[in-house]
Design a protein around this motif. Structure first.
Motif, short mmCIF file in Angstrom:
data_model
loop_
_atom_site.label_atom_id
_atom_site.label_comp_id
_atom_site.label_asym_id
_atom_site.label_seq_id
_atom_site.Cartn_x
_atom_site.Cartn_y
_atom_site.Cartn_z
N GLY A 32 2.85 -0.46 -1.20
CA GLY A 32 2.10 -0.66 0.09
C GLY A 32 0.80 -0.91 -0.40
N GLU A 33 0.08 -1.77 0.71
CA GLU A 33 -1.37 -2.10 0.43
C GLU A 33 -2.19 -1.88 1.82
OE1 GLU A 33 -1.62 -6.39 -0.89
OE2 GLU A 33 0.40 -6.16 -1.76
N ALA A 34 -3.30 -1.40 1.42
CA ALA A 34 -4.16 -1.21 2.68
C ALA A 34 -5.54 -1.82 2.30
CB ALA A 34 -4.55 0.42 3.05
N ALA A 35 -6.17 -2.19 3.47
CA ALA A 35 -7.37 -2.85 3.46
C ALA A 35 -8.54 -2.06 4.09
CB ALA A 35 -7.35 -4.01 4.37
N SER A 36 -8.19 -0.67 4.48
CA SER A 36 -9.15 0.15 5.13
C SER A 36 -8.73 1.80 4.76
CB SER A 36 -9.59 -0.07 6.51
OG SER A 36 -8.29 0.45 7.30
N VAL A 37 -9.47 2.72 4.91
CA VAL A 37 -9.41 3.83 4.86
C VAL A 37 -8.19 4.53 5.87
CG1 VAL A 37 -10.33 6.25 5.32
CG2 VAL A 37 -11.49 4.74 4.22
N ASN A 38 -8.11 3.96 7.33
CA ASN A 38 -7.23 4.20 8.22
C ASN A 38 -5.81 4.03 7.87
OD1 ASN A 38 -9.04 5.55 10.02
ND2 ASN A 38 -9.63 3.96 11.05
N GLU A 39 -6.02 2.38 7.35
CA GLU A 39 -4.57 2.02 7.02
C GLU A 39 -3.94 2.54 5.70
OE1 GLU A 39 -4.48 -2.26 5.83
OE2 GLU A 39 -5.65 -2.63 7.73
N ALA A 40 -4.73 3.12 4.77
CA ALA A 40 -4.35 3.73 3.74
C ALA A 40 -4.03 5.20 4.11
CB ALA A 40 -5.49 3.97 2.86
N LEU A 41 -4.52 6.08 4.78
CA LEU A 41 -4.00 7.35 5.47
C LEU A 41 -2.70 7.03 5.92
CD1 LEU A 41 -7.32 8.63 7.15
CD2 LEU A 41 -5.99 9.60 5.04
#
Length: 118
Positions: A32-41
């Motif tokens: 997966g890929e995240a663009a922010s801390v919240n998405e990453a969490l």
């Protein structure tokens, strides 16, 4: 196989890293890929990665903020950033490695090898 997440606010950086991993580090599977801390969490709790490629400076929170919010860090971290001055702080967070953008292929392969061996 190392299940990994790419966390960077810039899509072009995630795409570039994903391409390098695909070509030079076949043992890494990008889950997966995240663009922010919240998405990453969210992705961390969903995928339980073994490895995270983490940018330092992102809108809404830094890579260090992300690590502070994770209850149990049971994954390896490779910082990927354009900012050399965060290296000492990254070491304090037990980073496997610290790669500067643009990512050098040999450095990436060496970092992944370290993550596999730990």
């Amino acid at each position: 196989m190392l299940t990994a997440l790419l966390v960077d606010d810039e899509n072009k950086n995630r795409e570039s890293l994903k391409k390098l991993l695909c070509e030079y580090c076949p043992a890494v599977k990008v889950a997966g890929e995240a663009a922010s801390v919240n998405e990453a969490l969210e992705l961390i709790s969903k995928h339980h990665p073994r490895l995270i490629f983490l940018d330092v400076e992102m809108p809404g929170g830094s890579g260090f903020d992300l690590l502070r919010q994770v209850e149990k860090i049971d994954f390896k971290v490779i910082f990927v950033t354009a900012h050399a001055h965060y290296a000492i702080k990254a070491i304090r967070f037990s980073a496997v490695d610290y790669l500067l953008k643009p990512v050098d292929t040999d450095d990436l392969m060496e970092a992944v090898k370290k993550a596999e061996d730990e």
